[in-house]
Design a protein around this motif. Structure first.
Motif, mmCIF file in Angstrom:
data_model
loop_
_atom_site.group_PDB
_atom_site.id
_atom_site.type_symbol
_atom_site.label_atom_id
_atom_site.label_comp_id
_atom_site.label_asym_id
_atom_site.label_seq_id
_atom_site.Cartn_x
_atom_site.Cartn_y
_atom_site.Cartn_z
ATOM 1 N N LEU A 263 0.871 -1.317 0.047
ATOM 2 C CA LEU A 263 -0.116 0.065 -0.055
ATOM 3 C C LEU A 263 0.737 1.281 0.130
ATOM 4 O O LEU A 263 1.767 1.497 0.899
ATOM 5 N N ASP A 264 0.554 2.197 -0.882
ATOM 6 C CA ASP A 264 1.339 3.339 -1.105
ATOM 7 C C ASP A 264 0.506 4.743 -0.461
ATOM 8 O O ASP A 264 1.118 5.723 -0.161
ATOM 9 N N THR A 265 -0.785 4.538 -0.654
ATOM 10 C CA THR A 265 -1.761 5.699 0.112
ATOM 11 C C THR A 265 -2.673 5.106 0.898
ATOM 12 O O THR A 265 -3.221 4.331 0.636
ATOM 13 N N LEU A 266 -2.828 5.660 2.266
ATOM 14 C CA LEU A 266 -3.796 5.364 2.966
ATOM 15 C C LEU A 266 -4.595 6.585 3.377
ATOM 16 O O LEU A 266 -4.114 7.458 4.126
ATOM 17 N N LEU A 267 -5.824 6.736 3.141
ATOM 18 C CA LEU A 267 -6.779 7.791 3.443
ATOM 19 C C LEU A 267 -7.639 7.440 4.443
ATOM 20 O O LEU A 267 -8.699 6.741 3.909
ATOM 21 N N GLU B 108 4.875 -1.499 9.368
ATOM 22 C CA GLU B 108 5.099 -2.633 8.484
ATOM 23 C C GLU B 108 4.849 -2.124 6.968
ATOM 24 O O GLU B 108 5.091 -2.679 5.801
ATOM 25 N N LEU B 109 3.925 -1.200 6.788
ATOM 26 C CA LEU B 109 3.907 -0.201 5.602
ATOM 27 C C LEU B 109 5.038 0.377 4.947
ATOM 28 O O LEU B 109 5.005 1.683 4.743
ATOM 29 N N LYS B 110 5.805 -0.380 4.478
ATOM 30 C CA LYS B 110 7.348 0.193 4.373
ATOM 31 C C LYS B 110 7.261 1.070 2.835
ATOM 32 O O LYS B 110 8.217 2.067 2.815
ATOM 33 N N VAL B 111 6.302 0.751 2.070
ATOM 34 C CA VAL B 111 6.337 1.589 0.768
ATOM 35 C C VAL B 111 5.405 2.888 1.005
ATOM 36 O O VAL B 111 5.003 3.455 -0.250
ATOM 37 N N LEU B 112 4.612 2.981 2.064
ATOM 38 C CA LEU B 112 3.479 4.207 2.302
ATOM 39 C C LEU B 112 4.205 5.299 2.053
ATOM 40 O O LEU B 112 5.242 5.956 2.497
ATOM 41 N N LYS B 113 3.512 6.283 1.057
ATOM 42 C CA LYS B 113 4.078 7.630 0.559
ATOM 43 C C LYS B 113 3.040 8.630 1.262
ATOM 44 O O LYS B 113 3.593 9.831 1.298
ATOM 45 N N LYS B 114 1.802 8.357 1.290
ATOM 46 C CA LYS B 114 0.768 9.149 1.780
ATOM 47 C C LYS B 114 -0.003 8.767 2.734
ATOM 48 O O LYS B 114 -0.645 7.604 2.447
ATOM 49 N N LEU B 115 -0.199 9.463 3.859
ATOM 50 C CA LEU B 115 -1.031 9.146 5.095
ATOM 51 C C LEU B 115 -1.719 10.097 5.673
ATOM 52 O O LEU B 115 -1.381 11.216 5.947
ATOM 53 N N ILE B 116 -3.062 9.991 5.194
ATOM 54 C CA ILE B 116 -4.104 11.199 5.756
ATOM 55 C C ILE B 116 -4.865 10.568 6.875
ATOM 56 O O ILE B 116 -5.605 9.791 6.514
ATOM 57 N N LEU C 112 8.442 4.937 8.831
ATOM 58 C CA LEU C 112 7.966 5.118 7.393
ATOM 59 C C LEU C 112 8.884 5.811 6.451
ATOM 60 O O LEU C 112 8.636 6.971 6.069
ATOM 61 N N GLU C 113 10.167 5.446 5.977
ATOM 62 C CA GLU C 113 11.114 6.073 5.199
ATOM 63 C C GLU C 113 10.520 6.737 3.812
ATOM 64 O O GLU C 113 11.052 7.509 3.407
ATOM 65 N N LYS C 114 9.620 6.077 3.252
ATOM 66 C CA LYS C 114 9.260 6.554 2.079
ATOM 67 C C LYS C 114 7.960 7.704 2.172
ATOM 68 O O LYS C 114 7.685 8.039 1.029
ATOM 69 N N LEU C 115 7.692 8.018 3.182
ATOM 70 C CA LEU C 115 6.499 8.723 3.426
ATOM 71 C C LEU C 115 6.688 10.147 3.020
ATOM 72 O O LEU C 115 7.718 10.927 3.277
ATOM 73 N N ILE C 116 5.805 10.777 2.073
ATOM 74 C CA ILE C 116 6.088 12.101 1.705
ATOM 75 C C ILE C 116 4.933 13.121 1.961
ATOM 76 O O ILE C 116 5.346 14.088 2.184
ATOM 77 N N THR C 117 3.931 12.696 2.245
ATOM 78 C CA THR C 117 2.585 13.632 2.720
ATOM 79 C C THR C 117 2.097 12.701 4.020
ATOM 80 O O THR C 117 1.898 11.559 3.980
ATOM 81 N N LEU C 118 1.962 13.583 5.233
ATOM 82 C CA LEU C 118 1.467 13.281 6.356
ATOM 83 C C LEU C 118 0.543 14.499 6.896
ATOM 84 O O LEU C 118 0.994 15.485 7.294
ATOM 85 N N ASP C 119 -0.761 14.003 6.923
ATOM 86 C CA ASP C 119 -1.542 14.950 7.421
ATOM 87 C C ASP C 119 -2.252 14.384 8.832
ATOM 88 O O ASP C 119 -3.317 13.549 8.617
#
Length: 93
Positions: free
Chosen positions: A8-12, A27-35, A51-58
């Motif tokens: 999973l790369d996006t979790l809204l 465990e979501l190592k490829v997660l890039k967006k967490l809203i 979460l090293e790949k995270l780009i967006t965190l809201d």
């Protein structure tokens, strides 16, 4: 189990009345967006910093008072929102 979502790369999850985030989120190592806007979160697990790949965190519009120091390890963050939380630590300038 969150382990099933490893790719999973996006979790809204905004506006879901969530009060807790499982430490297993790491465990979501490829997660890039967490809203997580507009929930009932009071704390954030330190594992979120893994979460090293995270780009967006809201995390805006919650009840978070403390941010774990491990969030400093999120070096790829470009979009970071934490407004409308009663943050006490670290002190907001």
């Amino acid at each position: 189990s969150i382990v099933k979502w490893k790719t999973l790369d996006t979790l809204l999850l905004n506006q879901n009345n969530i009060s807790e985030i499982s430490p297993q989120i790491s465990e979501l190592k490829v997660l890039k967006k967490l809203i997580l806007t507009g929930n009932a979160l009071k704390t954030i697990p330190s594992e979120l910093g893994d979460l090293e790949k995270l780009i967006t965190l809201d995390l805006s519009l919650n009840q978070i008072s403390h941010l774990p120091p491990t969030l400093m390890f999120l070096s790829k963050i470009h979009n970071w929102k934490i407004q409308n939380n009663p943050i006490q630590y670290p002190p907001m300038e």
